[in-house]
Design an enzyme around this catalytic site. Structure first.
Site, short mmCIF file in Angstrom:
data_model
loop_
_atom_site.label_atom_id
_atom_site.label_comp_id
_atom_site.label_asym_id
_atom_site.label_seq_id
_atom_site.Cartn_x
_atom_site.Cartn_y
_atom_site.Cartn_z
N LYS A 242 59.95 42.50 24.52
CA LYS A 242 59.43 42.76 25.87
C LYS A 242 59.01 41.44 26.52
O LYS A 242 59.23 41.22 27.70
CB LYS A 242 58.25 43.75 25.79
CG LYS A 242 58.72 45.16 25.46
CD LYS A 242 57.59 46.11 25.09
CE LYS A 242 58.17 47.43 24.58
NZ LYS A 242 57.18 48.37 24.06
N GLN B 269 50.97 49.20 22.85
CA GLN B 269 52.10 49.40 21.93
C GLN B 269 51.73 50.42 20.85
O GLN B 269 50.69 50.31 20.22
CB GLN B 269 52.47 48.04 21.29
CG GLN B 269 53.66 48.10 20.38
CD GLN B 269 54.97 48.41 21.12
OE1 GLN B 269 55.25 47.85 22.17
NE2 GLN B 269 55.75 49.31 20.57
N ASP C 150 54.06 52.57 31.21
CA ASP C 150 54.78 53.37 30.21
C ASP C 150 54.84 54.85 30.61
O ASP C 150 55.56 55.63 30.00
CB ASP C 150 54.07 53.26 28.85
CG ASP C 150 54.85 52.39 27.86
OD1 ASP C 150 56.05 52.17 28.10
OD2 ASP C 150 54.24 51.97 26.86
#
Ligand code: NAP
Length: 280
Positions: free
Chosen positions: A49, A93, A116
């Site tokens: 990322k 994450q 997200d």
């Protein structure tokens, strides 16, 4: 033999367009990533990322928290990033260490920074068909359908896996494009029976070769989200690619299919969050 759905190429195109937009409009998007604990796979995902952010021109900052982190400490960091006006997107994450409550943490991320799309507010927006942040993996898969002009209207779509990050939001995306959706999971009695008439199959299980050629019909479109390792340690999906690709009309490879699209759509969501901030 199936045509390959080349997520790697499409992701590159999307990153390139975002880079041009960032440069032309002199945007300064900024992503904060929280990595909590010592999960080796997570470190690799975060590194990928970070690389994509560099390429597009998104400022990237990583916040490393140890395995022993307490829930309050994690929430405090999220609060701090919520308040920091220079931060456009916050990504936690997963997985995080056992004992921590990831749902509470997702819910704490401010909906406007929830790139997200895991905050219940954005989950709700997706469910009722309003504009919000769509989780990156299903969003990337929808972009693949769009690119290859795969029409979903009236099609039978079967999803294998019902996680909050892939299976469930995937179902909402397919439904919003007028597919008739079946969701399978570990308690599904007869997976082959559920899949045999499907026009589109999305496999998101995490078990190598769970989707076999005798379970699918001729001409099926197959999207393989799974990320597993074979006996030689090579990355592979949930689908028996060698045999299923002989029957399918389209199929995503692993690697080079869904994975790169997930990251490209994250980049897209961070730029979107940055632009939304400008309109407030
Ligand atoms: P997850 O949370 O572990 O969910 C797996 C799902 O598969 C669950 O809903 C489970 O059912 C279902 N399942 C397990 N065994 C099954 C069986 N025998 N038959 C039918 N369904 C079964 O996993 P996830 O986070 O969704 O990820 C799934 C896979 O996609 C993993 O390999 C992950 O690494 C990969 N992934 C890839 C990307 C990418 O960008 N390429 C992104 C995210 C995830 P229950 O709900 O009943 O337990």
């Amino acid at each position: 033999m199936a045509e390959l759905l080349n997520g790697k190429e499409l992701a590159k195109e999307i990153r390139q367009k975002l880079k041009e937009k960032v440069e032309k409009e002199q945007l300064t998007p900024n992503l904060a990533v929280i990595l909590c604990g010592n999960n080796e796979a997570s470190k690799v995902y975060v590194r990928n990322k970070s690389k994509a952010c560099d390429e597009v021109g998104i400022k990237f900052k990583e916040y490393l928290l140890p395995n022993e982190t307490k829930q309050e400490e994690l929430l405090e960091l999220i609060d701090k990033l919520n308040q920091d006006e220079s931060v456009d997107g916050i990504l936690l994450q997963s997985p995080i260490p056992k004992g921590l409550n990831i749902q509470e943490a997702f819910a704490r991320i401010s909906p406007e920074k929830d790139v997200d799309g895991f905050n219940p507010y954005n989950v709700g927006k997706l469910t009722i068909g309003e504009d919000g942040f769509i989780p990156c993996t299903p969003y990337g898969i929808m972009k693949i359908f769009e690119k290859y002009k795969i029409d979903l209207e009236g099609k039978k779509a079967a999803i294998v896996g019902r996680s909050n990050i892939v299976g469930k939001p995937m179902a909402q995306c397919l439904l919003s494009h007028n597919a008739t959706v079946t969701i399978c999971h570990s308690k599904t009695k007869d997976l082959k029976q559920e899949l045999k008439d499907a026009d589109v199959i999305v496999a998101a299980v995490g078990k190598r070769n769970i989707i076999k050629a005798d379970m699918v019909k001729e001409g099926v479109v197959v999207i393989d989200v799974g990320m597993n390792r074979n006996d030689e340690g090579k990355l592979c999906g949930d689908v028996d690619f060698e045999n299923v690709s002989k029957k399918a009309s389209y199929i995503t490879p692993v690697p080079g299919g869904v994975g790169p699209m997930t990251i490209a759509m994250l980049m897209n969501n961070v730029v979107k969050a940055h632009l939304m901030k400008g309109t407030k």
